[in-house]
Write an enzyme that holds these catalytic residues in place. Structure first.
Site, PDB file in Angstrom:
ATOM      1  N   THR A  20       0.819  -1.206   0.000  1.00 39.30           N
ATOM      2  CA  THR A  20       0.000   0.000   0.000  1.00 39.30           C
ATOM      3  C   THR A  20       0.851   1.253   0.000  1.00 39.30           C
ATOM      4  OG1 THR A  20      -1.896   1.080   1.056  1.00 39.30           O
ATOM      5  CG2 THR A  20      -0.201   0.182   2.514  1.00 39.30           C
ATOM      6  N   GLN A  68      -1.657   3.802   6.978  1.00 35.06           N
ATOM      7  CA  GLN A  68      -1.211   2.920   5.899  1.00 35.06           C
ATOM      8  C   GLN A  68       0.080   2.200   6.256  1.00 35.06           C
ATOM      9  OE1 GLN A  68      -3.442   2.436   3.223  1.00 35.06           O
ATOM     10  NE2 GLN A  68      -4.542   3.601   4.804  1.00 35.06           N
ATOM     11  N   HIS A 107      -0.044  -1.393   7.690  1.00 40.80           N
ATOM     12  CA  HIS A 107      -0.367  -2.535   6.841  1.00 40.80           C
ATOM     13  C   HIS A 107       0.787  -3.523   6.740  1.00 40.80           C
ATOM     14  CE1 HIS A 107      -4.272  -2.278   4.822  1.00 40.80           C
ATOM     15  NE2 HIS A 107      -4.152  -0.972   4.822  1.00 40.80           N
ATOM     16  N   HIS A 144      -2.982   6.014  -3.058  1.00 41.23           N
ATOM     17  CA  HIS A 144      -3.847   6.930  -2.309  1.00 41.23           C
ATOM     18  C   HIS A 144      -3.186   8.304  -2.274  1.00 41.23           C
ATOM     19  CE1 HIS A 144      -4.395   2.904  -0.273  1.00 41.23           C
ATOM     20  NE2 HIS A 144      -5.643   3.170  -0.601  1.00 41.23           N
ATOM     21  N   ASP A 188     -11.071   3.141   2.614  1.00 42.94           N
ATOM     22  CA  ASP A 188     -10.840   1.723   2.849  1.00 42.94           C
ATOM     23  C   ASP A 188     -12.124   0.980   3.199  1.00 42.94           C
ATOM     24  OD1 ASP A 188      -8.130   1.762   2.346  1.00 42.94           O
ATOM     25  OD2 ASP A 188      -7.565   2.091   4.430  1.00 42.94           O
ATOM     26  N   GLU A 227      -5.733  -0.933 -50.667  1.00 40.40           N
ATOM     27  CA  GLU A 227      -5.064  -1.837 -49.721  1.00 40.40           C
ATOM     28  C   GLU A 227      -4.791  -3.207 -50.322  1.00 40.40           C
ATOM     29  OE1 GLU A 227      -7.251  -1.931 -46.056  1.00 40.40           O
ATOM     30  OE2 GLU A 227      -6.669   0.109 -45.509  1.00 40.40           O
ATOM     31  N   HIS A 265     -12.654  -7.507 -50.033  1.00 38.15           N
ATOM     32  CA  HIS A 265     -13.396  -6.662 -49.097  1.00 38.15           C
ATOM     33  C   HIS A 265     -14.447  -5.854 -49.850  1.00 38.15           C
ATOM     34  CE1 HIS A 265     -10.244  -7.714 -46.302  1.00 38.15           C
ATOM     35  NE2 HIS A 265     -10.707  -6.900 -45.370  1.00 38.15           N
TER      36      HIS A 265
END
Length: 436
Positions: free
Chosen positions: A242, A264, A267, A334, A367, A421, A426
């Site tokens: 984090t 934080q 963590h 964050h 959170d 092309e 096509h």
């Protein structure tokens, strides 16, 4: 001294220069890649037995079974503490409400009479959601993973979380209770790279079908495993430890800035806590507050290691424009903006997983109960990716519908381009509709 100081006040730095000096955790996903591949290949070859053996070796417990019975989920839901259940139900409601705004409506564009293109958004059919289990238990991550998938209209949801030694090898009961509140009855006691491999390739003897997208945070081996299966399935991101970056000026409250950095840092020892400020007085006051609050924390040693690491720092800048430039180079998971003119700072921000504006919008609000999602890109990935949302599980599709006359009007132009092309078939496919 808590938090190293990086003084950029006399520097005029390009983004490349800033990228070289910003504090960052040294997390080498590629170094874990080979190990993750071995675990994934083991699961592909041996299925459930591989998952059980990996749990015994890595989680130090061998589950009785990998798939959790629905009765166990129901019991865990009934056993939730009333306060926890109420908070989870509130989180579910708020995340669901915010996630609904992330589902675009179909849009039909008319390009002429009988010529239309419809843009629609289709959910994937099946997702695998990973909820980590290590230093903490994360029922909030169940909410953040499951709710946007359900809002997007995903019809099949499977959830995995590592087996817990303290609970006899089953998934943590609070995780199971949260899953039950959301009506998820396909839950597996499996973790790490093996779980990611099981989601990607399926385990027939478990009745586990492969998924289309895998989401959720995890350790470096989970991140490496997600890299390994990307292309077989979709993933949200390779989440790492984090991060919090706070832009603050002299008007900020040092006590609140310190509290948010610590929220934080608790963590993980690799968590990043960065303060960017043009006020040396605020920097000193935050250090004083950190020392004071650390002494009162339950996980003080873990937080202290994080704050002392190379990934955490106080960065002194000349003004708020320089602060925003550094934050954009960092691309934090964050970002908090605690400044007198927070709106003007916000206008300069391009890169962030989630932005928390003002002194009463801490990251811990996001959170749990802000309504935003807390599964966010780390390691600078916010420069090119977003946090988890309903859109993660949606695929844009264009539906083309032309009448005969609308196609006839374009025939010579299509023939001209296909000839240029050297793809004449096509043009012939269009002309065949008008000429015998």
């Amino acid at each position: 001294m808590l938090l190293n100081t990086i003084d950029l006040r006399a520097a005029t730095s390009s983004r490349a220069d800033l990228s070289r000096v910003i504090p960052r955790a040294q997390l080498d996903v590629s170094a874990a890649f080979a190990t993750a591949m071995l675990l994934i290949d083991d699961v592909r070859e041996r299925g459930e037995q591989a998952l059980l053996d990996q749990a015994e070796r890595l989680d130090r417990v061998r589950p009785d079974r990998v798939r959790i019975h629905a009765d166990e989920i129901n019991r865990a839901t009934r056993a939730l503490e009333p306060a926890v259940r109420e908070a989870l139900e509130l989180a579910i409601d708020r995340v669901r409400t915010a996630s609904k705004a992330q589902v675009p409506p179909p849009i039909m564009t008319e390009l002429g009479d009988g010529a239309e293109v419809v843009q629609r958004w289709q959910p994937v059919n099946r997702v695998g959601l990973y909820v980590p289990g290590g230093k903490a238990v994360y029922p909030s991550s169940v909410v953040m993973n499951v709710v946007p998938a359900q809002v997007a209209g995903v019809s099949s949801v499977a959830l995995a979380s590592p087996p817990q030694r303290n609970f006899g090898g089953t998934v943590h009961p609070t995780i199971l209770g949260a899953a039950g509140l959301l009506g998820v009855d396909e839950v597996y006691a499996m973790g790490g790279a093996g779980a990611i491999g099981a989601f990607a390739y399926g385990i027939p003897d478990l009745g586990l079908d492969p998924v289309d997208i895998i989401t959720g945070p995890g350790n470096v081996y989970v991140a490496a495993a997600k890299r390994a299966v990307r292309g077989i399935v979709g993933i949200d991101s390779e989440a790492g430890p984090t991060e919090i970056l706070i832009i603050a000026d002299a008007a900020a409250d040092a006590r609140l800035v310190a509290a948010d950095l610590l929220s934080q840092a608790e963590h993980d020892e690799l968590a990043s806590a960065v303060l960017v400020t043009d006020s040396e007085n605020l920097a000193d006051a935050v250090r004083t507050e950190l020392a004071k609050q650390l002494s009162e924390m339950r996980h003080s040693e873990r937080a202290r290691i994080a704050l002392d690491g190379q990934q955490s720092a106080i960065v002194l800048v000349s003004d708020m424009a320089a602060a925003a430039a550094l934050s954009n180079a960092y691309g934090p998971e964050h970002l908090e903006i605690q400044t007198e003119e927070s709106g003007s700072v916000l206008d300069m921000i391009d890169n962030a997983g989630a932005i928390f504006l003002g002194s009463h919008s801490p990251v811990s609000l996001g959170d749990y109960l802000a309504g935003s999602n807390h599964v966010l890109p780390t390691g600078g990935q916010s420069r090119f990716s977003s946090g988890l949302g309903a859109y993660t599980f949606l695929r844009p599709q264009q539906v083309v519908r032309y009448s005969q006359e609308a196609l006839r009007a374009l025939e010579p132009h299509i023939v001209a381009l296909s000839t240029a092309e050297d793809l004449p078939a096509h043009g012939a496919a269009v002309s065949a509709r008008f000429h015998e």
